[in-house]
Design an enzyme around this catalytic site. Structure first.
Site, PDB file in Angstrom:
ATOM      1  N   SER A 237       1.707  -7.990  -5.560  1.00  0.00           N
ATOM      2  CA  SER A 237       0.559  -8.888  -5.431  1.00  0.00           C
ATOM      3  C   SER A 237      -0.744  -8.349  -6.017  1.00  0.00           C
ATOM      4  O   SER A 237      -1.721  -9.089  -6.131  1.00  0.00           O
ATOM      5  CB  SER A 237       0.340  -9.259  -3.962  1.00  0.00           C
ATOM      6  N   LYS A 282      -5.391 -11.691   3.530  1.00  0.00           N
ATOM      7  CA  LYS A 282      -6.120 -10.955   2.494  1.00  0.00           C
ATOM      8  C   LYS A 282      -7.567 -11.430   2.390  1.00  0.00           C
ATOM      9  O   LYS A 282      -8.463 -10.639   2.073  1.00  0.00           O
ATOM     10  CB  LYS A 282      -5.385 -11.087   1.165  1.00  0.00           C
TER      11      LYS A 282
END
Length: 343
Positions: A237, A282
């Site tokens: 990611s 996140k």
């Protein structure tokens, strides 16, 4: 009477201690994830003779671990903690070692794509060289399970150099059942050899092999040289942010403009940004680290994209971060270049 009370107290204390131990060490068939950190990229990415910057590009992480009774209960009480059945995280029959190895490979692959994209965009020399195959997983009950383990790098078969997974698959595919092949491989810096028979797969009797899941071991060669030290960070990611950081060190202009800029998203060798898991966590991690701008995968505008989830979370936590949708690395760079015009 005092002795009896003392006895009851000790028994009660022992019961509590036993429950604490059981609650801590007994693992449940779930994983718990929670917001991690926004980590500055410049200290872990170094382009030889690269340019200095005023601001920061940052990757965002989530923390994950197999649940025990306490972490499971705590996750139920926290909005941005998530609980996943173990089969949504690990593949069937995948060990902890195999899972960790797979995540580290995804991280390595994202780094290779990031270097390739950034250097090409900056018109700098970059190429790829293959060095054999990595063992990702071994199939229980198959011959390879006795001799190979995740992370082994196979570079020769029967004395013939193998450069990539297609060469290996083709070579084994031309063999017959019960034939043997000799593999030369590297494990923890030491070279070893082993002879393994080719047999049918238990669940697919028409298919023969030695029982490994494999990928190509690639090396990206760049000029100037770039080194990336991510230690034990796994997963793909951070690909987009790796690419931006590398590119920024390659060019004279500082694309940070003195800001804290984070983001997430996979990257492929064509510079396409892909979706990831845990976008809301996140966003929380980035907001906790005083991030100014956050890049989120737009997924070509599809409903409930990472970008839309990021917007929703930022609004929910009352974040001042600016959330920017991106589908490609180039879009992110164009946005950063435009910031100087807005000042």
């Amino acid at each position: 009477m005092k002795k009896r009370r003392s006895k009851y107290f000790i028994i009660t204390l022992l019961i509590i201690l036993i429950l604490l131990v059981l609650g801590t060490f007994i693992k449940l068939p779930y994983y718990v994830t929670k917001p991690g950190l926004a980590q500055e990229l410049e200290p872990i990415i170094d382009v030889e003779n690269g340019y200095e910057v005023e601001g920061k590009f940052m990757l965002t992480t989530i923390r994950m671990g197999q649940a025990n009774i306490f972490s499971y209960g705590w996750a139920k009480l926290n909005k941005y903690y998530e609980i996943y059945p173990i089969n949504q995280i690990r593949k069937d029959n995948e060990s902890d070692e195999e899972y960790n190895n797979r995540q580290l490979y995804y991280m390595e692959d994202s780094q290779e794509s990031a270097i390739t994209v950034a250097y090409k965009y900056a018109n700098k020399p970059v190429s790829t060289k293959n060095h054999g195959i990595y063992v990702m997983q071994v199939v229980k009950g198959m011959p390879a399970a006795d001799d190979l383990k995740p992370g082994d790098r196979v570079f020769q078969v029967d004395g013939i150099e193998i450069k990539d997974q297609n060469e290996f698959i083709e070579y084994v595919g031309n063999k017959k059942e019960n034939e043997k092949i000799t593999l030369t491989f590297e494990r923890e810096g030491k070279e070893q050899s082993v002879t393994i028979p080719i047999v049918p797969f238990p669940d697919i009797p028409d298919k023969i092999g030695i029982g490994i899941t494999l990928i190509t071991d690639k090396e990206v060669i760049s000029d100037p040289k770039v080194t990336i030290d991510t230690e034990k960070i796994g997963g793909p990611s951070a690909g987009l942010m790796f690419t931006i950081e590398i590119y920024n060190q390659l060019i004279k202009e500082d694309l940070t403009h003195g800001l804290n800029i984070a983001g997430t998203g996979t990257i492929n060798s064509d510079g396409i940004v892909g979706p990831i898991g845990g976008i809301s966590q996140k966003i929380v991690a980035a907001d906790n680290s005083n991030v100014d701008i956050f890049f989120a995968p737009n997924e070509n505008g599809k409903p409930n994209s990472d970008y839309e989830q990021a917007l929703e979370t930022a609004k929910d936590i009352k974040s001042d971060m600016k959330i920017i949708p991106v589908d490609t690395f180039e879009e992110a760079i164009k946005y950063l270049e435009s910031l100087s015009d807005k000042k």
